[in-house]
Structure formats: C-alpha cells, structure tokens
Motif scaffolding. Structure first.
Motif, PDB file in Angstrom:
ATOM      1  N   UNK A 264       0.822  -1.206   0.000  1.00 19.07           N
ATOM      2  CA  UNK A 264       0.000   0.000   0.000  1.00 19.07           C
ATOM      3  C   UNK A 264       0.859   1.261   0.000  1.00 19.07           C
ATOM      4  N   UNK A 265       2.006   1.223   0.674  1.00 12.47           N
ATOM      5  CA  UNK A 265       2.916   2.373   0.652  1.00 12.47           C
ATOM      6  C   UNK A 265       3.313   2.724  -0.790  1.00 12.47           C
ATOM      7  N   UNK A 266       3.506   1.691  -1.575  1.00 13.21           N
ATOM      8  CA  UNK A 266       3.924   1.898  -2.953  1.00 13.21           C
ATOM      9  C   UNK A 266       2.835   2.458  -3.850  1.00 13.21           C
ATOM     10  N   UNK A 267       1.602   2.547  -3.338  1.00  5.76           N
ATOM     11  CA  UNK A 267       0.491   3.064  -4.139  1.00  5.76           C
ATOM     12  C   UNK A 267       0.303   4.566  -4.001  1.00  5.76           C
ATOM     13  N   UNK A 268       1.078   5.199  -3.127  1.00  3.61           N
ATOM     14  CA  UNK A 268       0.878   6.622  -2.880  1.00  3.61           C
ATOM     15  C   UNK A 268       1.033   7.451  -4.156  1.00  3.61           C
ATOM     16  N   UNK A 269       1.951   7.041  -5.015  1.00  2.91           N
ATOM     17  CA  UNK A 269       2.138   7.777  -6.268  1.00  2.91           C
ATOM     18  C   UNK A 269       0.879   7.748  -7.124  1.00  2.91           C
ATOM     19  N   UNK A 270       0.246   6.574  -7.210  1.00  2.00           N
ATOM     20  CA  UNK A 270      -0.985   6.456  -7.998  1.00  2.00           C
ATOM     21  C   UNK A 270      -2.116   7.255  -7.371  1.00  2.00           C
ATOM     22  N   UNK A 271      -2.239   7.171  -6.044  1.00  2.00           N
ATOM     23  CA  UNK A 271      -3.272   7.949  -5.352  1.00  2.00           C
ATOM     24  C   UNK A 271      -3.101   9.439  -5.646  1.00  2.00           C
ATOM     25  N   UNK A 272      -1.867   9.933  -5.518  1.00  2.00           N
ATOM     26  CA  UNK A 272      -1.601  11.353  -5.761  1.00  2.00           C
ATOM     27  C   UNK A 272      -1.854  11.734  -7.218  1.00  2.00           C
TER      28      UNK A 272
ATOM     29  N   UNK B 207      -3.758  10.283  -9.541  1.00  2.00           N
ATOM     30  CA  UNK B 207      -5.161  10.245  -9.964  1.00  2.00           C
ATOM     31  C   UNK B 207      -5.952  11.365  -9.304  1.00  2.00           C
ATOM     32  N   UNK B 208      -5.664  11.641  -8.032  1.00  2.00           N
ATOM     33  CA  UNK B 208      -6.346  12.743  -7.357  1.00  2.00           C
ATOM     34  C   UNK B 208      -6.020  14.070  -8.018  1.00  2.00           C
TER      35      UNK B 208
ATOM     36  N   UNK C 284      -8.705   4.850  -9.933  1.00  2.00           N
ATOM     37  CA  UNK C 284      -7.715   4.291  -8.997  1.00  2.00           C
ATOM     38  C   UNK C 284      -7.801   2.775  -8.972  1.00  2.00           C
ATOM     39  N   UNK C 285      -9.011   2.222  -8.819  1.00  2.00           N
ATOM     40  CA  UNK C 285      -9.117   0.769  -8.676  1.00  2.00           C
ATOM     41  C   UNK C 285      -8.722   0.060  -9.965  1.00  2.00           C
ATOM     42  N   UNK C 286      -9.066   0.634 -11.132  1.00  2.00           N
ATOM     43  CA  UNK C 286      -8.686  -0.041 -12.376  1.00  2.00           C
ATOM     44  C   UNK C 286      -7.169  -0.017 -12.590  1.00  2.00           C
ATOM     45  N   UNK C 287      -6.523   1.058 -12.138  1.00  2.00           N
ATOM     46  CA  UNK C 287      -5.072   1.140 -12.321  1.00  2.00           C
ATOM     47  C   UNK C 287      -4.330   0.334 -11.267  1.00  2.00           C
ATOM     48  N   UNK C 288      -4.730   0.502 -10.009  1.00  2.74           N
ATOM     49  CA  UNK C 288      -4.024  -0.145  -8.911  1.00  2.74           C
ATOM     50  C   UNK C 288      -4.309  -1.645  -8.856  1.00  2.74           C
ATOM     51  N   UNK C 289      -5.560  -2.016  -9.081  1.00  6.51           N
ATOM     52  CA  UNK C 289      -5.947  -3.411  -8.937  1.00  6.51           C
ATOM     53  C   UNK C 289      -5.741  -4.227 -10.207  1.00  6.51           C
ATOM     54  N   UNK C 290      -5.914  -3.579 -11.381  1.00 14.24           N
ATOM     55  CA  UNK C 290      -5.932  -4.338 -12.625  1.00 14.24           C
ATOM     56  C   UNK C 290      -4.925  -3.859 -13.664  1.00 14.24           C
ATOM     57  N   UNK C 291      -4.138  -2.831 -13.328  1.00 15.26           N
ATOM     58  CA  UNK C 291      -3.099  -2.378 -14.237  1.00 15.26           C
ATOM     59  C   UNK C 291      -3.605  -1.700 -15.488  1.00 15.26           C
ATOM     60  N   UNK C 292      -4.830  -1.152 -15.445  1.00 17.67           N
ATOM     61  CA  UNK C 292      -5.420  -0.506 -16.615  1.00 17.67           C
ATOM     62  C   UNK C 292      -5.602   0.989 -16.345  1.00 17.67           C
TER      63      UNK C 292
ATOM     64  N   UNK D  81     -16.268  -8.276  -7.902  1.00 21.47           N
ATOM     65  CA  UNK D  81     -16.333  -7.859  -6.497  1.00 21.47           C
ATOM     66  C   UNK D  81     -15.403  -6.681  -6.238  1.00 21.47           C
ATOM     67  N   UNK D  82     -14.140  -6.801  -6.650  1.00 19.93           N
ATOM     68  CA  UNK D  82     -13.183  -5.726  -6.399  1.00 19.93           C
ATOM     69  C   UNK D  82     -13.442  -4.518  -7.287  1.00 19.93           C
ATOM     70  N   UNK D  83     -13.899  -4.760  -8.493  1.00 17.65           N
ATOM     71  CA  UNK D  83     -14.187  -3.666  -9.414  1.00 17.65           C
ATOM     72  C   UNK D  83     -15.259  -2.754  -8.828  1.00 17.65           C
ATOM     73  N   UNK D  84     -16.300  -3.355  -8.246  1.00 20.92           N
ATOM     74  CA  UNK D  84     -17.403  -2.563  -7.692  1.00 20.92           C
ATOM     75  C   UNK D  84     -17.065  -2.045  -6.303  1.00 20.92           C
ATOM     76  N   UNK D  85     -16.674  -2.966  -5.415  1.00 24.62           N
ATOM     77  CA  UNK D  85     -16.437  -2.567  -4.022  1.00 24.62           C
ATOM     78  C   UNK D  85     -15.262  -1.606  -3.905  1.00 24.62           C
ATOM     79  N   UNK D  86     -14.306  -1.722  -4.808  1.00 26.61           N
ATOM     80  CA  UNK D  86     -13.110  -0.889  -4.721  1.00 26.61           C
ATOM     81  C   UNK D  86     -13.346   0.564  -5.073  1.00 26.61           C
ATOM     82  N   UNK D  87     -14.465   0.867  -5.717  1.00 24.83           N
ATOM     83  CA  UNK D  87     -14.699   2.262  -6.054  1.00 24.83           C
ATOM     84  C   UNK D  87     -15.995   2.804  -5.476  1.00 24.83           C
TER      85      UNK D  87
END
Length: 499
Positions: A151-159, A161-162, A192-200, A304-310
């Motif tokens: 999760x620490x490594x996801x900070x770049x994606x969070x920033x 996309x925000x 965020x979920x499509x990029x972080x979870x599925x690489x898209x 499940x992750x596609x819906x719940x994750x966003x």
C-alpha cells in the motif's frame, strides 16, 4: 370428460399446494412470533409490502430498520413470506457472532447476489463465499495485495489520480461551473481501482466510459433482486431487468479480457505487479484440476473488487464533502490541519497520512452517519438467548452499522456530525460501529480505501473552497450501498493561501 377431469386434478393439486404453503407460513409464524417485531402487512408477504413501499418512493429501508429496532429492542423479527430474519443491535451478540469464523454468511443473501435475474454477478467470490475453507483460501492469497508495504507503494498512484480531479475542479472554478462531486469522485475512485488493482489506465475523468453506469445499474438491480420477490414478474420491469443483465455481462466480459491478457504476460515470464489481478489469477492457478467454475470464481472476484473498490469510497468522499460544507467550524479545523501538514506541497507522502489525525476523525464520523455498506448478515445454527428472548436455531442475523450508529443509546445526539467522537482520547465504540464489518470477514480493502480517501480529501481541502448549491436534499439514496441522493452539487472556488 377427460379434459374436465384433468382440470379438476390440476385445481386439486394447486389447492393442496396452496394449503401446504399456508400451513407452512402459519408454522413459521407460530415458531417465531414470540420474537418482538412490527405487525406484518400481510399473512403471506409479511413485511415485504412495507419494503416495497419504501423502495417505490425512493426511501432508505435502513431508516425503517432503525425505527423498528428502536421500537422493539435489541432483537427484532422481520418476515419476508416464509423467510424470517432478526435485526440485532446487541453489542455482546454482535461481538460474539461477527468476531467468530464459525458463523457463515447467510444462504439467502448468497443466492440473491450469486446471480442477478439469471446472470451471474458476484458468484462465490471473496464477499459472497459461504464455505469457510473456500473463503479462507481466497483471502489468504489476496492478502499480499493489501499489505502495508504494498500500500505504501500506491501513494504515487493515489496522488497522480487525485491530481486529475484537482484539474477538473480548477476548470470548474475558473469557469464558475457547478461541480457534481459524487459523479467526479466516482470517476476518481474507478480510475484508482482499475489502475491499482488491474493495471489498466482508463482515465475516466477525461474519457467517457460505460463502467460507472454499469456498476450503478448492477447495484440497483441487486436491491430489487433482494427485496422485491415479484419484481422480475412485472412486464414493466423487463427493460430494466435486461439492462441489469447486460451490465453484468459487460463487467464479466471485461474481467475475462483483462485476466487473459495478464495471464498471458505471466506465462511469458514478464514482470507483473503483485496487484489484485495477479492474486486473482494465482488463486485459480493453485487448483490442481482447474474447472470452468474456477474460471467463473476469478470473474466473481474481479467484479467484487471492481465494484467494491470504487463505489463505497466514492460515496464516503461525497458524504464527507457534504458534511464539511454543512459544518464550517469543522471545515476550518480540517483546513488548519491540512495546511500544517501539507503547506504548499503538491503531493502527500505515506507519513503525511498519519499526521492528518483530525481528517481521520472526520472520515470515521462520516462512516458512522453514512456507512456506505450499511450492514452484514450471518447464519446462526444454534439456539441463542438475546436480552431474555429465545431465538430458535437456523435464523439469519442482520447486523446494521447504520442502525446502531444512529441510536442514542450508543452515541449521544447521534444525528449530529461530531468528529470528536473519534478523538484518540475518546472512548472507543463497543461493537456498535463497524462500517467495514468485523472479525475475519471484515473488509480486506479498508486500509486501501481510507488511504485513498485521505489523499483526495487533503488535496481538495488544500486547493479549494466549496459550498453546496442551494435547494439540495440531504437524503440518502439506497442502492445497496448508500449514496447522497442529490449528488452533492457544489460551487467551487480557488483557496487563497494563508500567510
């Protein structure tokens, strides 16, 4: 004559079946009517008609559950035809049932979520799996995708996309356009979920996409499928039923494409991220003899992750924006904290998140009043006694964080938005606040969701002032998850930095 005899025989069979149904429903009434609960609307349909009336006028059924729970005590009976479940808001029972792995998710809800109107939906994925061993195997394999190190490594994606959201809001501020915050944050969390979870990288904020509408349609269909047993029989509803089926097919076909692409990359020996998609595939690869059902379970987890994750994170952000706009004193405190932690920095670091203690309180209070996934359920096979009431074995227990979090027996002045309830020195709520559920089946992605929410909110508060457009309702729209009915439409202006 033969035709007449056949007709009489058919009518006799139908009469016997009808009589058998009446006797069975009467047996259920006799067995469970000692449990406190509201008067039934109808001998056959129980409280189903009340639920349908609430849904028809666009109400929130959880408000009705709250009303019943306050009137009838810590255990309250609800009848859906011959099916009976109990609403429970006793902290001791909540702790004992939810914290134990021995109580499975209930079969009724599993059946209703497995398929939507004949089209497979969540199937036997991580959220819906009843069998403990099947669930545990999936959960264990998914855990690395939610480790603190990952999760620490996801900070770049969070920033990153925000930041796209900030650009959209900056344009709205410059053009003096109203900003529909629910729609915008839905796009952010889906990106965020499509990029972080599925690489898209879909960049839904800038490009049109069928996914937000498909998710909303599936969730609406899910509510009708669970609460209205006659919905699919009404010809007026058939166009919507077909739309739900098409939306399910879109999500699952998308999942199949992305899974096959990633699986091919893994077989070619390419470096792939340890994200959710990789873990979903690994979960299947551990099966010695893979079947078509194993392939379907991969798609179950994708959906499940596609819906719940966003969906839930977007709704939490929207409610948080709504409440901050309604409470300027709280907004001022959050601004001061964000300014102290971020200053003029563009992006947040992982360490910054831990310093945003008051914003954390605000987000927790948002989930108290508006738990976006309002409750959970368990099948309890043994007899229990709650508050002196004997509960027969085999019933489904419904636990609602929405209900318990809005009761003044647990929270003083419960409808007041007060983040100080979650001050580090304040007493912790005792099993009456569980927006991510509790125990072994609690939400795997809760830390992911709260990190994302903090990044989005901190950047928003650092850059902009926002006010609600007058005339909006603050009602809750119940689409399985809870979301603001009016969409949180705001006027946005650039903040003037303080000296």
């Amino acid at each position: 004559m033969a035709l007449w005899n056949l007709l009489l025989f058919v009518l006799f069979v139908l009469f016997v079946a009808f009589l058998g149904l009446c006797l069975y429903i009467k047996h259920c009434h006799t067995k469970y009517d000692h449990i406190p609960g509201p008067p039934r609307d109808n001998f056959f349909f129980g409280h189903s008609l009340t639920v349908r009336r609430v849904m028809k006028r666009g109400g929130n059924i959880h408000d009705k559950f709250l009303q019943w729970s306050e009137a009838y005590g810590p255990v309250c009976r609800v009848n859906f035809m011959h099916f009976v479940f109990v609403l429970v808001h006793c902290p001791e029972t909540t702790k004992e049932i939810l914290m134990s792995p021995k109580y499975s998710k209930d079969g009724f809800l599993h059946r209703k979520l497995f398929m939507l109107f004949g089209q497979r939906f969540l199937g036997s994925g991580l959220v819906t799996a009843i069998d403990h061993d099947q669930w545990y195997k999936q959960r264990r394999i998914m855990d690395p995708a939610f480790s603190s190190l990952y999760l620490r490594g996801l900070m770049g994606t969070f920033n990153e996309t925000a930041e796209k959201l900030m650009d959209k809001l900056s344009d709205a501020a410059d053009d003096k356009r109203e900003a529909k915050m629910l729609s915008l944050v839905n796009c952010v969390t889906l990106d965020v979920i499509t990029k972080v979870a599925f690489g898209m990288d879909l960049d839904i904020l800038s490009n049109s996409s069928p996914f937000p509408k498909a998710i909303e349609t599936c969730l609406r269909g899910m509510v009708f499928n669970i609460r209205d047993t006659l919905f699919q029989l009404n010809p007026k509803n058939w166009p919507f039923v077909n739309e739900v089926r098409e939306s399910c097919r879109l999500l699952r076909s998308t999942g199949a494409q992305w899974i096959n692409s990633r699986r091919s990359a893994m077989r070619r020996g390419e470096d792939v991220p340890k994200d959710i998609l990789t873990q979903i595939i690994k979960c299947s690869e551990k099966e010695e003899h893979k079947t078509q059902e194993d392939e379907e379970i991969m798609l179950d987890n994708f959906v499940t992750f596609f819906i719940a994750g966003q969906e839930t994170t977007a709704n939490q952000l929207s409610f948080c924006i709504m409440e901050l706009a309604r409470n300027p004193d709280i907004m001022e405190k959050v601004k001061n904290e964000v300014d102290d932690v971020m200053g003029m920095k563009k992006d947040l670091s992982y360490d910054d998140l831990g310093k945003l203690t008051y914003l954390t309180q605000v987000l927790k209070e948002t989930l108290r009043l508006y738990p976006t996934a309002p409750g959970t359920s368990r099948q309890v096979k043994e007899e229990r006694v709650i508050n002196g009431i004997k509960i027969p074995p085999g019933l489904t227990y419904m636990f609602s964080s929405f209900v318990s979090s809005r009761m003044d027996k647990f929270f003083k002045d419960p409808l007041k938005f007060d983040p100080d309830r979650f001050h580090p020195d304040a007493p912790k709520p005792y099993y009456c606040y569980y927006p991510f559920s509790l125990g072994p089946r609690s939400c795997l992605g809760q830390n992911f969701a709260q990190m994302e929410a903090k990044v989005v909110m901190a950047k928003l508060i650092q850059r902009f002032d926002f006010n609600l457009v007058p005339g909006q309702t603050f009602d809750i729209l119940d689409t399985g998850t809870l979301r603001p009915k009016s969409g949180v439409v705001c006027n946005v202006t650039h903040r003037k930095y303080r000296k």
